[in-house]
Design an enzyme around this catalytic site. Structure first.
Site, PDB file in Angstrom:
ATOM      1  CD  GLU A  91      -2.724  -1.142   2.543  1.00 25.00           C
ATOM      2  OE1 GLU A  91      -3.952  -1.210   2.436  1.00 25.00           O
ATOM      3  OE2 GLU A  91      -2.147  -1.119   3.648  1.00 25.00           O
ATOM      4  CB  CYS A 104       3.061   7.653   3.138  1.00 21.62           C
ATOM      5  SG  CYS A 104       3.613   6.510   4.398  1.00 21.62           S
ATOM      6  CB  CYS A 111       7.862  -4.360   8.629  1.00 23.03           C
ATOM      7  SG  CYS A 111       9.135  -3.315   9.383  1.00 23.03           S
ATOM      8  CB  CYS A 115       7.177  -1.793  16.281  1.00 19.55           C
ATOM      9  SG  CYS A 115       8.793  -1.296  15.670  1.00 19.55           S
ATOM     10  CB  CYS A 118       3.784  -1.186  13.759  1.00 15.42           C
ATOM     11  SG  CYS A 118       3.794  -0.787  11.992  1.00 15.42           S
ATOM     12  N   GLY A 161       7.505  -1.381   5.994  1.00 13.85           N
ATOM     13  CA  GLY A 161       8.906  -1.752   5.811  1.00 13.85           C
ATOM     14  C   GLY A 161       9.893  -0.868   6.546  1.00 13.85           C
ATOM     15  CG  LEU A 217      13.004   8.199  21.115  1.00 18.70           C
ATOM     16  CD1 LEU A 217      14.355   7.511  21.183  1.00 18.70           C
ATOM     17  CD2 LEU A 217      13.167   9.687  21.465  1.00 18.70           C
ATOM     18  CB  CYS A 335       1.538   6.407  11.744  1.00 15.59           C
ATOM     19  SG  CYS A 335       2.183   7.905  11.136  1.00 15.59           S
TER      20      CYS A 335
HETATM   21  N1  SAH Z   1      10.135   1.218   9.764  1.00 11.26           N
HETATM   22  C1  SAH Z   1      10.186   2.638   9.772  1.00 11.26           C
HETATM   23  C2  SAH Z   1       9.119   3.336   8.951  1.00 11.26           C
HETATM   24  C3  SAH Z   1       7.662   2.889   9.048  1.00 11.26           C
HETATM   25  S1  SAH Z   1       6.598   3.408  10.339  1.00 11.26           S
HETATM   26  C4  SAH Z   1      10.208   3.158  11.186  1.00 11.26           C
HETATM   27  O1  SAH Z   1      10.113   2.369  12.110  1.00 11.26           O
HETATM   28  O2  SAH Z   1      10.362   4.353  11.382  1.00 11.26           O
HETATM   29  C5  SAH Z   1       6.277   5.092  10.314  1.00 11.26           C
HETATM   30  C6  SAH Z   1       5.971   5.622  11.724  1.00 11.26           C
HETATM   31  O3  SAH Z   1       4.672   5.195  12.233  1.00 11.26           O
HETATM   32  C7  SAH Z   1       6.974   5.116  12.729  1.00 11.26           C
HETATM   33  O4  SAH Z   1       7.390   6.161  13.550  1.00 11.26           O
HETATM   34  C8  SAH Z   1       6.157   4.084  13.484  1.00 11.26           C
HETATM   35  O5  SAH Z   1       6.705   3.779  14.703  1.00 11.26           O
HETATM   36  C9  SAH Z   1       4.799   4.744  13.561  1.00 11.26           C
HETATM   37  N2  SAH Z   1       3.717   3.812  13.915  1.00 11.26           N
HETATM   38  C10 SAH Z   1       3.702   2.483  13.737  1.00 11.26           C
HETATM   39  N3  SAH Z   1       2.547   1.945  14.190  1.00 11.26           N
HETATM   40  C11 SAH Z   1       1.809   2.956  14.677  1.00 11.26           C
HETATM   41  C12 SAH Z   1       0.495   3.032  15.260  1.00 11.26           C
HETATM   42  N4  SAH Z   1      -0.267   1.965  15.399  1.00 11.26           N
HETATM   43  N5  SAH Z   1       0.043   4.243  15.622  1.00 11.26           N
HETATM   44  C13 SAH Z   1       0.800   5.348  15.436  1.00 11.26           C
HETATM   45  N6  SAH Z   1       2.021   5.338  14.893  1.00 11.26           N
HETATM   46  C14 SAH Z   1       2.544   4.161  14.511  1.00 11.26           C
END
Ligand code: SAH
Length: 342
Positions: A91, A104, A111, A115, A118, A161, A217, A335
């Site tokens: 996507e 984006c 990925c 996390c 996510c 990713g 972070l 995000c």
């Molecule tokens: N892998 C990369 C880029 C993708 S995520 C990274 O980790 O930065 C883009 C942003 O969205 C990151 O800061 C991620 O931590 C945040 N994000 C992921 N899941 C989220 C959620 N459920 N709610 C809000 N932000 C989220």
């Protein structure tokens, strides 16, 4: 077969030369793809028939198939679901705020970072995208915008990713986005977001680019960070922060830290105070992102008051703080909501 969109202008010139063709043809081919929106090599009528056939036999013309688009209620966010040549799906999200048109992009299917909050890493990594598959996301969205007399002007690597785990393809894609013969998007309008891969940050710092680098972070200390970000076990917070500062020094870019706020996990006043101590006196911005719901996860978004309090503590410590207004939540395009699609 390699995609034509994976090739920078220089690489296309080299490809042509090694195939007994004149290198100036590269510019003409770029023009057909990125300006004239040709849909096949056959349409490139200022190239000889033989060359067109040679191209079609060796390089794949843009192949991303649009499966569907979803538009948010406010009309400011459109999510595009693409099918790749091997049937896998990714996507991208087009974010339209005022005059800005930001795409984006995803750089991997799935990925590896996984996390806790996510959707993208729930099933781990399926495969890397090629540079062409990254570029094509923007190519097609740019064609879509052109019909409205608009164009893509900003790119963020914040889709599915981890950019640092598909480094070469991401770098090639950046080069192509930046090329005056394709999208002509200035490097300062391109942002790479990373979970914090120290070698990748250091490598990017030495590329002689001026793209923005953002660190996810999400916690003010290593102990808590390890609990929500598996990658933190490999890369300690202190080392990541030092790498970010080296990046800022080498590239003269400002540092941004993303902080996804998760109720009762990392959103308390004590976390804000610890974060303020960690970043005090440093030239940086903290971007607060209230958690966006992901299917199957029991996490919650903090109440508005908690977010405000968190922000105020940072601002009192003179830390530049923004609060990302969530776009596209109703279509799961915000995000962390981009997930594997089958
Ligand atoms: N892998 C990369 C880029 C993708 S995520 C990274 O980790 O930065 C883009 C942003 O969205 C990151 O800061 C991620 O931590 C945040 N994000 C992921 N899941 C989220 C959620 N459920 N709610 C809000 N932000 C989220």
């Amino acid at each position: 077969m390699q995609e034509i969109c994976s090739l920078s202008l220089e690489s296309l010139k080299a490809w042509l030369e090694s195939n007994g063709e004149k290198s100036f043809r590269a510019q003409q081919i770029y023009d057909w793809i990125y300006t004239k929106d040709a849909s096949a090599f056959e349409e490139m009528t200022n190239l000889g028939k033989e060359l067109r056939q040679k191209l079609a036999a060796s390089l794949r013309y843009p192949t991303l198939k649009l499966v569907r688009t979803q538009e948010s209620e406010d009309g400011e966010t459109i999510k595009f679901l693409w099918e790749l040549a091997d049937g896998k799906r990714v996507e991208s999200v087009l974010i339209m705020s005022a005059a800005r048109r930001t795409v984006c992009v995803s750089c991997q299917v799935g990925c590896p970072a996984r996390c806790a909050f996510c959707a993208s890493g729930k099933e781990g990594l399926m495969r890397n995208l090629s540079a062409g598959e990254i570029v094509e996301q923007v190519l097609h969205i740019n064609r879509f915008l052109k019909q409205r007399g608009e164009r893509v002007c900003h790119i963020v690597f914040m889709g599915m990713g981890e950019p640092m785990e598909n480094y070469e393809a991401v770098l090639d894609a950046i080069q192509i986005f930046n090329d005056p013969n394709s999208f002509q998007i200035s490097q300062r309008r391109i942002t790479v977001s990373t979970v914090g891969v120290v070698e990748g940050i250091d490598r990017l710092a030495k590329e002689d680019l001026s793209v923005n680098l953002v660190l996810s972070l999400h916690a003010p200390n290593q102990h808590l960070r390890k609990k929500i970000i598996p990658y933190a076990r490999k890369y300690p917070l202190e080392e990541i922060l030092m790498a970010m500062e080296r990046y800022a020094r080498e590239t003269k870019r400002d540092i941004t830290y993303e902080y996804t706020l998760l109720a009762e996990i990392n959103d308390q006043a004590e976390h804000a105070e610890e974060l303020a101590n960690l970043l005090r006196g440093k030239q940086c911005t903290v971007n607060l992102i209230p958690y966006n719901p992901v299917d199957g996860l029991k996490l919650r978004r903090p109440a508005k008051e908690a977010i405000e309090e968190f922000r105020n503590i940072l601002m009192d410590a003179k830390i530049n703080t923004t609060w990302r207004y969530t776009k596209g939540k109703d279509i799961a395009a915000a995000c962390g909501q981009l997930a594997l699609q089958k």
